[in-house]
Motif scaffolding. Sequence first.
Motif, PDB file in Angstrom:
ATOM      1  N   VAL A 142      -1.193   0.419   4.159  1.00  0.00           N
ATOM      2  CA  VAL A 142      -0.841  -0.227   2.891  1.00  0.00           C
ATOM      3  C   VAL A 142       0.153  -1.360   3.104  1.00  0.00           C
ATOM      4  CG1 VAL A 142       0.303   0.153   0.661  1.00  0.00           C
ATOM      5  CG2 VAL A 142      -1.396   1.789   1.480  1.00  0.00           C
ATOM      6  N   ILE A 197       2.196   5.582   1.336  1.00  0.00           N
ATOM      7  CA  ILE A 197       2.640   4.330   0.715  1.00  0.00           C
ATOM      8  C   ILE A 197       4.153   4.191   0.879  1.00  0.00           C
ATOM      9  CG2 ILE A 197       2.819   3.057  -1.460  1.00  0.00           C
ATOM     10  CD1 ILE A 197       0.218   4.417  -2.346  1.00  0.00           C
ATOM     11  N   TYR A 229       6.881  -0.035  -2.507  1.00  0.00           N
ATOM     12  CA  TYR A 229       5.680  -0.291  -3.301  1.00  0.00           C
ATOM     13  C   TYR A 229       5.722   0.551  -4.573  1.00  0.00           C
ATOM     14  CZ  TYR A 229       3.316  -2.757   0.511  1.00  0.00           C
ATOM     15  OH  TYR A 229       2.963  -3.668   1.481  1.00  0.00           O
ATOM     16  N   ILE A 277      -1.516  -0.945  -6.495  1.00  0.00           N
ATOM     17  CA  ILE A 277      -0.429  -0.673  -5.551  1.00  0.00           C
ATOM     18  C   ILE A 277       0.178  -2.028  -5.222  1.00  0.00           C
ATOM     19  CG2 ILE A 277       0.189   0.309  -3.312  1.00  0.00           C
ATOM     20  CD1 ILE A 277      -2.486   1.899  -3.448  1.00  0.00           C
ATOM     21  N   LYS A 301       0.503   8.384  -3.251  1.00  0.00           N
ATOM     22  CA  LYS A 301       1.501   7.901  -2.296  1.00  0.00           C
ATOM     23  C   LYS A 301       1.445   8.695  -1.001  1.00  0.00           C
ATOM     24  CE  LYS A 301       4.981   5.917  -5.432  1.00  0.00           C
ATOM     25  NZ  LYS A 301       6.359   6.044  -5.953  1.00  0.00           N
ATOM     26  N   ILE A 353      -2.964  -3.999  -3.721  1.00  0.00           N
ATOM     27  CA  ILE A 353      -4.283  -3.369  -3.662  1.00  0.00           C
ATOM     28  C   ILE A 353      -4.617  -2.948  -5.084  1.00  0.00           C
ATOM     29  CG2 ILE A 353      -5.589  -1.358  -2.866  1.00  0.00           C
ATOM     30  CD1 ILE A 353      -3.707  -1.353  -0.384  1.00  0.00           C
ATOM     31  N   TYR A 371      -1.906   8.007   1.182  1.00  0.00           N
ATOM     32  CA  TYR A 371      -1.912   6.696   1.824  1.00  0.00           C
ATOM     33  C   TYR A 371      -0.601   6.378   2.551  1.00  0.00           C
ATOM     34  CZ  TYR A 371      -6.316   4.472   0.440  1.00  0.00           C
ATOM     35  OH  TYR A 371      -7.625   4.097   0.334  1.00  0.00           O
TER      36      TYR A 371
END
Length: 364
Positions: free
Chosen positions: A187, A66, A70, A210, A61, A193, A64
């Motif tokens: 993302v 994130i 998510y 994800i 997380k 993903i 990226y």
Amino acid sequence: MITTKRAFNFNAGPSALPLEVLEKAQKELVNFNNSGMSIMEMSHRSKDYEAVHNDAIARLKSLYSIPDNYEVLFLQGGGSLQFTMVPMNLLKEGQTASYILTGSWSEKAWKEAKLLGITKEAASTKGNAYRNIPALDDIQFSDTDAYVHLTSNNTIFGTQWKDFPLTGNVPLVADMSSDILSKPIDVSSFGIIYAGAQKNLGPSGVTIVIIRKDLLENAKTDIPTILKYSTHADSNSLYNTPPTFGIYMLGEVLKWVEEKGGLQAIEKNNEEKAKLIYDVIDNSNGFYTGHASNESRSLMNITFRVADEELEKQFLAEAKEAGFVGLNGHRSVGGCRASTYNAVPYETCKALADFMIAFQNKNH
């Protein structure tokens, strides 16, 4: 510590792992965290394993960035199971799923989805022998589609998306099995993903997903329990026994990426590694020819042919003799392929570039 000579490993997957990660795993293999047990022997409900599991999720997380809306899931079955799980969860009756075809893996994903609902081809470069990624303007999808699916990097043909289509309210689903973690991405542009771990994330056996939380909430419910994304999200990917050693290794690879400077540093290194080999191809006056169009070239899988078939066989035989592993192209297309994933060192790519130059000089 690992003291034996390391191969020049260009395998397409399972592929090279960072030496530092392998050495740490070797050190901890028999006695993890002073428990008197290997991580492979522990209960997946134990506190020691739970810490490893949650740390790996947190690091992914963080790397990226994130968003909070998510979920990160650890599943099994590789990308191939996701070919089924995506339409099984998202493709409802009366809807259509759009598939962008850029190679064998996107074809396989589309084939599975056809078994579960209505699909259509949003774009395809098959007519050009999958040498390129479609122009964004050529992608045809509808605002009412269930999702748009693409494969971000194509291991067999050596092409890679540089920019992704903007699909608005239609979820964009990406199979990133072969270039996950190789560069920064946004993302929030994606609904899902997914990626098998065996290229850039760790050993084979783990699949990461994800997924945006609204897709969990609105997914179909009349499907087997273990094939529902919500089952795994609700149980923190512990509904059934996860691949604990693979997740431990994945966490160590994520730490390694952090230590290397994060995804921007990894991308820069990948660009430098690929350039070594592409420059040899481009400056060989046709002795080596790349399969992919220049604008679609992959930083992960460099596909090429040698001047003629007999020389190509000789090239691969001599390369093997010199310690290079995994340079044969995929069995479906032949030729040569160098997979230069994150953990393949710069020095290994330099060694291949030097070998290619020497082979050309000897045989031109």
